[in-house]
Enzyme design. Sequence first.
Site, short mmCIF file in Angstrom:
data_model
loop_
_atom_site.label_atom_id
_atom_site.label_comp_id
_atom_site.label_asym_id
_atom_site.label_seq_id
_atom_site.Cartn_x
_atom_site.Cartn_y
_atom_site.Cartn_z
N VAL A 134 -45.95 -37.30 16.39
CA VAL A 134 -45.34 -38.46 17.04
C VAL A 134 -43.81 -38.35 17.03
O VAL A 134 -43.16 -38.45 18.07
CB VAL A 134 -45.80 -39.78 16.37
CG1 VAL A 134 -44.98 -40.96 16.86
CG2 VAL A 134 -47.28 -40.01 16.67
N THR A 135 -43.22 -38.09 15.86
CA THR A 135 -41.76 -38.09 15.73
C THR A 135 -41.12 -37.01 16.60
O THR A 135 -41.67 -35.92 16.77
CB THR A 135 -41.38 -37.87 14.25
OG1 THR A 135 -42.02 -38.87 13.47
CG2 THR A 135 -39.88 -37.97 14.04
N GLU A 136 -39.92 -37.33 17.12
CA GLU A 136 -39.15 -36.38 17.92
C GLU A 136 -37.73 -36.30 17.35
O GLU A 136 -37.34 -37.16 16.57
CB GLU A 136 -39.11 -36.86 19.38
CG GLU A 136 -40.51 -36.97 19.96
CD GLU A 136 -40.52 -37.25 21.46
OE1 GLU A 136 -39.44 -37.48 22.04
OE2 GLU A 136 -41.63 -37.21 22.02
N GLU A 184 -44.21 -41.61 7.38
CA GLU A 184 -45.15 -42.69 7.76
C GLU A 184 -44.46 -44.05 7.81
O GLU A 184 -45.03 -45.08 7.46
CB GLU A 184 -46.38 -42.72 6.84
CG GLU A 184 -47.26 -41.52 7.11
CD GLU A 184 -48.73 -41.78 6.95
OE1 GLU A 184 -49.18 -42.94 7.02
OE2 GLU A 184 -49.45 -40.78 6.76
N ARG A 243 -58.02 -56.99 9.20
CA ARG A 243 -56.70 -56.46 9.51
C ARG A 243 -55.87 -56.39 8.23
O ARG A 243 -55.79 -57.37 7.48
CB ARG A 243 -56.02 -57.39 10.51
CG ARG A 243 -54.78 -56.84 11.14
CD ARG A 243 -54.45 -57.57 12.43
NE ARG A 243 -53.23 -57.04 13.00
CZ ARG A 243 -52.01 -57.42 12.61
NH1 ARG A 243 -51.87 -58.34 11.70
NH2 ARG A 243 -50.94 -56.88 13.16
N GLN A 266 -37.42 -49.22 5.05
CA GLN A 266 -36.82 -50.29 5.88
C GLN A 266 -37.83 -50.75 6.94
O GLN A 266 -38.00 -51.95 7.17
CB GLN A 266 -35.54 -49.79 6.57
CG GLN A 266 -34.33 -49.64 5.65
CD GLN A 266 -34.41 -48.39 4.78
OE1 GLN A 266 -35.02 -47.39 5.15
NE2 GLN A 266 -33.80 -48.43 3.62
N ILE A 298 -43.14 -32.27 11.87
CA ILE A 298 -44.59 -32.45 11.93
C ILE A 298 -45.26 -31.68 10.78
O ILE A 298 -45.22 -30.44 10.74
CB ILE A 298 -45.15 -32.02 13.31
CG1 ILE A 298 -44.38 -32.71 14.44
CG2 ILE A 298 -46.65 -32.28 13.38
CD1 ILE A 298 -44.33 -34.24 14.35
N ASP A 326 -52.68 -48.13 9.55
CA ASP A 326 -53.39 -49.12 8.71
C ASP A 326 -54.35 -48.40 7.75
O ASP A 326 -54.59 -48.86 6.64
CB ASP A 326 -54.18 -50.10 9.58
CG ASP A 326 -53.27 -51.05 10.35
OD1 ASP A 326 -52.07 -51.08 10.06
OD2 ASP A 326 -53.78 -51.74 11.25
N THR A 368 -52.60 -54.73 8.15
CA THR A 368 -51.28 -54.17 8.48
C THR A 368 -50.21 -54.58 7.46
O THR A 368 -49.44 -53.73 6.99
CB THR A 368 -50.86 -54.62 9.89
OG1 THR A 368 -51.91 -54.23 10.80
CG2 THR A 368 -49.55 -53.99 10.33
C1 LIG Z 1 -41.11 -34.00 5.34
C2 LIG Z 1 -41.40 -34.87 6.51
C3 LIG Z 1 -42.69 -34.92 7.01
C4 LIG Z 1 -42.99 -35.71 8.14
N1 LIG Z 1 -44.23 -35.64 8.70
C5 LIG Z 1 -44.44 -36.23 9.92
C6 LIG Z 1 -45.67 -36.02 10.64
O1 LIG Z 1 -46.60 -35.34 10.16
N2 LIG Z 1 -45.79 -36.56 11.87
C7 LIG Z 1 -44.80 -37.32 12.45
O2 LIG Z 1 -44.97 -37.77 13.58
N3 LIG Z 1 -43.62 -37.55 11.78
C8 LIG Z 1 -43.43 -37.02 10.54
N4 LIG Z 1 -42.25 -37.22 9.88
C9 LIG Z 1 -41.21 -38.05 10.49
C10 LIG Z 1 -40.95 -39.36 9.76
O3 LIG Z 1 -42.02 -40.26 9.97
C11 LIG Z 1 -39.59 -39.90 10.24
O4 LIG Z 1 -38.60 -39.05 9.71
C12 LIG Z 1 -39.38 -41.33 9.85
O5 LIG Z 1 -40.23 -42.19 10.55
C13 LIG Z 1 -37.92 -41.78 10.08
O6 LIG Z 1 -37.49 -41.43 11.36
P1 LIG Z 1 -36.08 -40.67 11.54
O7 LIG Z 1 -36.08 -39.49 10.62
O8 LIG Z 1 -35.88 -40.40 12.97
O9 LIG Z 1 -34.99 -41.68 11.01
P2 LIG Z 1 -34.29 -42.82 11.88
O10 LIG Z 1 -35.30 -43.55 12.66
O11 LIG Z 1 -33.16 -42.22 12.61
O12 LIG Z 1 -33.72 -43.77 10.73
C14 LIG Z 1 -32.55 -43.45 9.98
C15 LIG Z 1 -32.36 -44.55 8.95
O13 LIG Z 1 -32.16 -45.81 9.62
C16 LIG Z 1 -33.12 -46.76 9.19
N5 LIG Z 1 -33.50 -47.60 10.32
C17 LIG Z 1 -33.87 -47.21 11.56
N6 LIG Z 1 -34.19 -48.27 12.32
C18 LIG Z 1 -34.05 -49.36 11.54
C19 LIG Z 1 -34.26 -50.77 11.73
N7 LIG Z 1 -34.72 -51.26 12.89
N8 LIG Z 1 -33.99 -51.60 10.70
C20 LIG Z 1 -33.56 -51.12 9.52
N9 LIG Z 1 -33.35 -49.80 9.27
C21 LIG Z 1 -33.60 -48.95 10.27
C22 LIG Z 1 -34.29 -45.94 8.66
O14 LIG Z 1 -35.06 -46.68 7.73
C23 LIG Z 1 -33.57 -44.76 8.04
O15 LIG Z 1 -33.13 -45.12 6.76
C24 LIG Z 1 -41.96 -36.49 8.72
C25 LIG Z 1 -40.66 -36.47 8.18
C26 LIG Z 1 -40.38 -35.66 7.11
C27 LIG Z 1 -38.95 -35.59 6.62
#
Ligand SMILES: Cc1cc2nc3c(=O)[nH]c(=O)nc-3n(C[C@H](O)[C@H](O)[C@H](O)COP(=O)(O)OP(=O)(O)OC[C@H]3O[C@@H](n4cnc5c(N)ncnc54)[C@H](O)[C@@H]3O)c2cc1C
Length: 382
Positions: free
Chosen positions: A125-127, A363, A311, A367, A157, A240, A313
């Site tokens: 999912v993440t980009e 996951e 639910r 925050q 990922i 969930d 969540t």
């Molecule tokens: C080792 C590792 C394994 C992972 N595995 C997977 C995987 O298998 N599949 C997958 O899809 N993803 C995966 N991820 C991605 C992970 O889910 C994301 O890194 C995470 O959701 C945060 O996104 P970001 O890194 O883009 O940070 P950002 O979204 O850029 O956030 C940066 C900071 O800002 C804060 N922030 C952002 N928006 C808000 C808001 N609205 N309010 C308050 N604070 C906010 C965040 O909490 C964080 O502290 C993995 C990441 C890592 C490092």
Amino acid sequence: MVDFSLSTEQQQLREMAHDFAKNIIRPASAHHDHTGEFPLAIFEEAWNRGLVNTHIPEEYGGLGLGCFEGALIGEEHAWGCTGISTIIEANTLAEAPLIVGGTEAQKKKYLGRLIDAPLLAAYGVTEPGAGSDVASLRTRAVKKGDVYVLDGEKMWITNAGKANWFFVLAKTDPDAGHRGMTGFIVDGDSPGITLGRKEINMGQRASDTRGIKFEQVEVPAANRLGDEGQGWYLAMKAFDHTRPLVASGAVGLARAAYEHALDYAGTRRTFGQPLSAHQAIAFLIADMAKDIEAARLLVWKAAWTIDQGRRNTMYASMAKCFAADMAHRIASDAVQVFGGNGFNTEYPVEKLLRDSKIFQIYEGTSQIQRVIIARELFGARK
Ligand SMILES: Cc1cc2nc3c(=O)[nH]c(=O)nc-3n(C[C@H](O)[C@H](O)[C@H](O)COP(=O)(O)OP(=O)(O)OC[C@H]3O[C@@H](n4cnc5c(N)ncnc54)[C@H](O)[C@@H]3O)c2cc1C
């Protein structure tokens, strides 16, 4: 009636997972942390013992265990090493949208594969530009006849380098925000997929985390999960099921840190007494024991709630957030109890501190869990 006791079957599962963690995972943990080598043999052994993919329903060949049983197993694996338990957990995460929204044929094919052989799957999912803000992702899926053509990039990922298949979230309608997203199952060997290098992370170094490029990747329309526009729902609904499990991993790590601190405080002497006789240290350890119990109860409640078909969540986010923050604090306090030794790689707690940080990030960050909890609370009042 409230009953905190486990059934005989649940106790046996927990003992089985603990035995595996103690005798197989833990002895190999430092090696995989130092080398970053993927612990495939350990994953295969876990699969042989029935400790992987435990929630795949019986009709597709799985054990059909509940989230609660998954949490019992997950805590033990994580007590062994969270670099290794995360690999097992990432399979569960990849499977979750398929279990929630797949057709019979899709489940038979892709869940069946994971039952027939010790294969890995990944949740994509993440980009690079979209993590917390999932709705801003840019990967596109364009329908051409009976295939969708995928273009885009994923980042971070877990299991990417080893995945037989991916759950991928892409935009089918870029102007429709989160309602314009669709989920797909993408075969790992599809032409047009390029894997990035294995990322060198702060902790959980056994785990394989990579970026993925999709260039004109053709995915059969039969691999679309649900309808167009349902992807967001499936990707979020998966959490969930899996956030209580990630939280159980944080509890397992915290328990390991606490046990090390307890032992060390009983033997290391300063000022003519064991560390445990100094109230400042004893209270640190008392807080560890208290917070681990509290986190486990939240995990159990979140897992139990979804197993009841309700639910969960808010509870899933509460458990994930509380357990993640608790594990990071306890790992840091364990380093403190060990003093200088705690900072050294010859002792086990520095790894636990490095490993613990990611629980507050993947996951959904701590925050974002609070954002969800607040939304649930204020939404419920309307
Ligand atoms: C080792 C590792 C394994 C992972 N595995 C997977 C995987 O298998 N599949 C997958 O899809 N993803 C995966 N991820 C991605 C992970 O889910 C994301 O890194 C995470 O959701 C945060 O996104 P970001 O890194 O883009 O940070 P950002 O979204 O850029 O956030 C940066 C900071 O800002 C804060 N922030 C952002 N928006 C808000 C808001 N609205 N309010 C308050 N604070 C906010 C965040 O909490 C964080 O502290 C993995 C990441 C890592 C490092």
